[in-house]
Write a protein that holds these residues in place. Structure first.
Motif, PDB file in Angstrom:
ATOM      1  N   TYR A 190      57.553  45.827 -50.275  1.00 25.13           N
ATOM      2  CA  TYR A 190      56.789  46.826 -51.030  1.00 25.13           C
ATOM      3  C   TYR A 190      55.496  46.209 -51.556  1.00 25.13           C
ATOM      4  N   ILE A 191      55.605  45.025 -52.154  1.00 26.31           N
ATOM      5  CA  ILE A 191      54.433  44.365 -52.729  1.00 26.31           C
ATOM      6  C   ILE A 191      53.430  43.998 -51.649  1.00 26.31           C
ATOM      7  N   THR A 192      53.907  43.404 -50.569  1.00 26.27           N
ATOM      8  CA  THR A 192      53.013  42.986 -49.484  1.00 26.27           C
ATOM      9  C   THR A 192      52.296  44.183 -48.872  1.00 26.27           C
ATOM     10  N   ASN A 198      48.952  48.106 -46.074  1.00 30.00           N
ATOM     11  CA  ASN A 198      49.660  48.375 -44.821  1.00 30.00           C
ATOM     12  C   ASN A 198      50.716  49.438 -45.070  1.00 30.00           C
ATOM     13  N   VAL A 199      50.330  50.691 -44.922  1.00 27.75           N
ATOM     14  CA  VAL A 199      51.249  51.778 -45.222  1.00 27.75           C
ATOM     15  C   VAL A 199      52.377  51.852 -44.205  1.00 27.75           C
ATOM     16  N   ASP A 200      52.139  51.398 -42.960  1.00 31.68           N
ATOM     17  CA  ASP A 200      53.207  51.407 -41.956  1.00 31.68           C
ATOM     18  C   ASP A 200      54.336  50.465 -42.354  1.00 31.68           C
ATOM     19  N   ALA A 201      53.980  49.299 -42.894  1.00 30.90           N
ATOM     20  CA  ALA A 201      55.005  48.354 -43.350  1.00 30.90           C
ATOM     21  C   ALA A 201      55.779  48.931 -44.527  1.00 30.90           C
ATOM     22  N   LEU A 202      55.083  49.648 -45.379  1.00 26.77           N
ATOM     23  CA  LEU A 202      55.751  50.273 -46.515  1.00 26.77           C
ATOM     24  C   LEU A 202      56.703  51.355 -46.049  1.00 26.77           C
ATOM     25  N   THR A 203      56.252  52.194 -45.123  1.00 30.64           N
ATOM     26  CA  THR A 203      57.101  53.258 -44.593  1.00 30.64           C
ATOM     27  C   THR A 203      58.341  52.688 -43.913  1.00 30.64           C
ATOM     28  N   ALA A 204      58.189  51.542 -43.247  1.00 30.18           N
ATOM     29  CA  ALA A 204      59.316  50.928 -42.551  1.00 30.18           C
ATOM     30  C   ALA A 204      60.396  50.457 -43.509  1.00 30.18           C
ATOM     31  N   ALA A 205      60.021  50.174 -44.769  1.00 26.07           N
ATOM     32  CA  ALA A 205      60.998  49.721 -45.761  1.00 26.07           C
ATOM     33  C   ALA A 205      61.732  50.881 -46.429  1.00 26.07           C
ATOM     34  N   LEU A 206      61.245  52.121 -46.221  1.00 29.61           N
ATOM     35  CA  LEU A 206      61.844  53.285 -46.862  1.00 29.61           C
ATOM     36  C   LEU A 206      62.991  53.857 -46.027  1.00 29.61           C
ATOM     37  N   ARG A 207      63.991  54.404 -46.697  1.00 29.76           N
ATOM     38  CA  ARG A 207      65.000  55.192 -46.008  1.00 29.76           C
ATOM     39  C   ARG A 207      64.390  56.528 -45.595  1.00 29.76           C
ATOM     40  N   ALA A 208      64.996  57.159 -44.631  1.00 27.76           N
ATOM     41  CA  ALA A 208      64.478  58.449 -44.162  1.00 27.76           C
ATOM     42  C   ALA A 208      64.483  59.495 -45.271  1.00 27.76           C
ATOM     43  N   ASP A 209      65.438  59.385 -46.204  1.00 29.90           N
ATOM     44  CA  ASP A 209      65.545  60.374 -47.280  1.00 29.90           C
ATOM     45  C   ASP A 209      64.922  59.879 -48.588  1.00 29.90           C
ATOM     46  N   ALA A 210      64.038  58.903 -48.507  1.00 35.50           N
ATOM     47  CA  ALA A 210      63.454  58.317 -49.707  1.00 35.50           C
ATOM     48  C   ALA A 210      62.700  59.356 -50.530  1.00 35.50           C
TER      49      ALA A 210
END
Length: 320
Positions: A190-192, A198-210
């Motif tokens: 999240y911090i990085t 890098n919103v793609d990296a952030l999205t990758a850390a989220l669950r689909a139902d976040a």
């Protein structure tokens, strides 16, 4: 130090956590504890030890909190007020400061935001009975004494409170402890993502139902498809954000700085399979208070008096 100050100091953390569960507000909990100490200090000479000091002070604190809770509406998170927003570009709709739950520093799992929000849905008396019985482990007879109720009324209130919360999943089985390697990995991601834009990296850390809640705004977002455009707008450019790791409400969190200035606190709901939710408290004052270990104050209100090395206020200064 007087006998009262010694007894009160030992119970401060417990009284503060109880007041926060009752009120959903860090600054109101601080005020409630100060009022509890003031009332206790004034009544100390008449205290006949027919109950323990702990029970006596919890009785005072509970009554202070009940009066405060009855004088205003309940606090909530946006997800407890209305349906998720469909329009990510909708106009701001801020909640008044007294309407939303505030974060609380510390790693106590029994102070998770979902649990505090659920507690606020209960009528104040049911809330107090449930907390005294199930969190502080007082007997029904002790609660009856604290609340000036019959034992039968205590049992009935507890049953109703349990029934109201039965369908609220406030402590899912897949919650990750905030200091675990999994929590650290997801918090680092999240911090990085913010620091590198890098919103793609952030999205990758989220669950689909976040979910994403951006206090004080009333709008909140559910699902990656809705959250991602909001995050894309927020991340800005590389270097815009600096984030310091912390724990609030028993959840991994950050103190966020935008262009070097305090912005707010973000608390993450971390599960085994990703980040299930992000709650952002966009209040620069919270950053300043939490990071230097001071109790929160209302806007325009200055703190007075020295602070102890552990960040607490001297009993004498708060009671005398």
């Amino acid at each position: 130090m007087t006998d009262f100050e010694r007894a009160a100091a030992a119970l401060r953390g417990e009284l503060l956590a109880h007041s926060y569960r009752m009120l959903g507000s860090w600054h109101e909990a601080e005020d409630a504890v100060q009022e509890t100490y003031l009332r206790g200090w004034r009544a100390w000479t008449g205290f006949e030890e027919r109950s323990s000091v702990r029970t006596w002070l919890h009785r005072i604190a509970t009554n202070v909190c009940l009066n405060a809770a009855r004088d205003r509406g309940r606090r909530a998170l946006p997800s407890g007020i209305g349906a998720p927003a469909d329009d990510v570009d909708g106009p701001p709709d801020p909640l008044p400061p007294q309407a939303w739950i505030e974060p609380f520093p510390g790693d106590r799992a029994d102070l998770r935001l979902a649990l505090i929000a659920a507690m606020q849905t209960l009528p104040p008396t049911q809330r107090a009975v449930l907390l005294l019985r199930e969190v502080l482990a007082y007997s029904a007879a002790d609660v009856a004494e604290i609340m000036d109720m019959s034992v039968g009324a205590v049992k009935s209130s507890l049953q109703r409170a349990r029934a109201r919360l039965a369908d609220v999943d406030v402590q899912p089985d897949d919650i990750v402890e905030p200091h675990s390697p999994q929590a650290r990995r997801l918090l680092d991601a999240y911090i990085t993502a913010f620091q590198t834009a890098n919103v793609d990296a952030l999205t990758a850390a989220l669950r689909a139902d976040a979910t994403l809640e951006l206090l004080p705004d009333r709008a909140w977002f559910a699902g990656v498809a809705r959250c991602s455009p909001v995050f894309a707008t927020a991340v800005g450019r590389p270097g815009d954000w600096r984030m310091d790791r912390m724990v609030v409400n028993g959840q991994p969190a950050v103190a966020a700085y935008l262009h070097g200035q305090p912005f707010g606190i973000a608390a993450l709901d971390v599960r085994h399979d990703g980040i299930a939710g992000v709650t952002v408290f966009a209040d620069p004052a919270l950053v300043r208070r939490i990071t230097v270990g001071l109790p929160p104050r209302r806007a325009g209100q200055d703190a007075a008096g020295p602070v102890q090395p552990d960040g607490t206020w001297p009993i004498r200064m708060r009671c005398g």
